[in-house]
Scaffold this active site. Sequence first.
Site: not given
Ligand code: NAD
Length: 315
Positions: A11, A32, A36, A146, A150, A176
């Site tokens: 991701g 992964d 997404t 969500y 969490k 982020t």
């Molecule tokens: P993203 O969607 O780009 O990455 C999430 C990854 O998890 C993806 O590669 C997806 O394929 C994988 N995934 C989802 N469900 C899955 C499953 N059941 N089994 C295996 N893989 C699975 O999102 P991101 O922005 O990179 O977020 C990464 C983490 O950070 C997440 O847990 C998200 O909740 C947390 N987060 C992100 C933000 C942000 O602003 N980007 C803010 C708060 C928390």
Amino acid sequence: MNTCIVAGGAGFIGSHLCRSLLEKGYRVICVDSFATGTEKNVHNLVDNSRFKIKKHDIREPLMINEPVQYVFHLASRASPVDYQKHALETLETNAFGTRLLLTFALEKNARFLFASTSEVYGDPEEHPQKESYWGNVNPIGIRSCYDEGKRFGESLVMTMHRETGLDVRIARIFNTYGPNMTAGDGRVIPNFITQALANKPLTIYGDGSQTRSLCYVGDLVVGLETLMFKDNISGEVVNLGNTSEITIKELAQIVKKIATSTAIFETKDLPEDDPTRRCPDITKAKQLLNWEPRVSLEEGLEKTVSYFRSLKEGS
Ligand code: NAD
Ligand code: UDP
């Protein structure tokens, strides 16, 4: 040589984390489901002999036949548009998926980091948000798959820690952004940048007075690694985010300027339960980890706009 699992490693944040861990000499197994994430995000890592990709949905038990020292759990859909479309899957991933990854970490005697979120604070009544704040979350609303997912994940992590002594850390990540975000995922930065580069109207939801505090992904990765690799802080929960808070209307103006766009602004309905204000108190991260963000919004947006521009030129 220590091995790290990065669940969600294909991701946006996970791909930057995988690259950084490899640069530091770790072996990295990216786990992964590609819900997404994409192989493209990690294609520049696959030639590294210390990097492996395992296609796996964490809602099923994980089998890895080698020692593992660290488990970074980032696997979860994260864009509001996307997680609402896949609400049950998001709940299951943060509940069953987290439970199974915790069991895996226990079997391997590995240290565990859970990527939680500022969404555990909901639409906060306390500002800025400290780790001690319990939040204001609608448990049955459209974001609850969500937010409550969490929160349940955090509860699992802490319960496992108390009952088994598993070494755990929780990062509450605030908004982020950066390269490797997906253009169509509905989050504000990819939306505004792709709209600006196409000279199409920037879609501001509501009156744009709601605030967010945006952290560049490079800074966040340093925070995640510091939280994971510091000894003797098991059970700690730490906010990671940038403290410069801006309104969404201001953000639209800055993106338009950096992308040198002629786009106009267009108002759309504010989604249900959209948090009004969000800004981390990072006193704890500064004291415990000696961490704070270094990249300004302008600098981070320049890099992100360049990334989206290169995607556009490549297509
Ligand atoms: P993203 O969607 O780009 O990455 C999430 C990854 O998890 C993806 O590669 C997806 O394929 C994988 N995934 C989802 N469900 C899955 C499953 N059941 N089994 C295996 N893989 C699975 O999102 P991101 O922005 O990179 O977020 C990464 C983490 O950070 C997440 O847990 C998200 O909740 C947390 N987060 C992100 C933000 C942000 O602003 N980007 C803010 C708060 C928390
Ligand atoms: N937003 C917006 N226009 C968009 C996408 C999002 O005005 O095209 C707003 C959204 O309503 C929210 C903020 O930008 O107030 C951040 O949204 P995002 O989906 O990126 O993340 P959130 O912080 O809500 O999880």
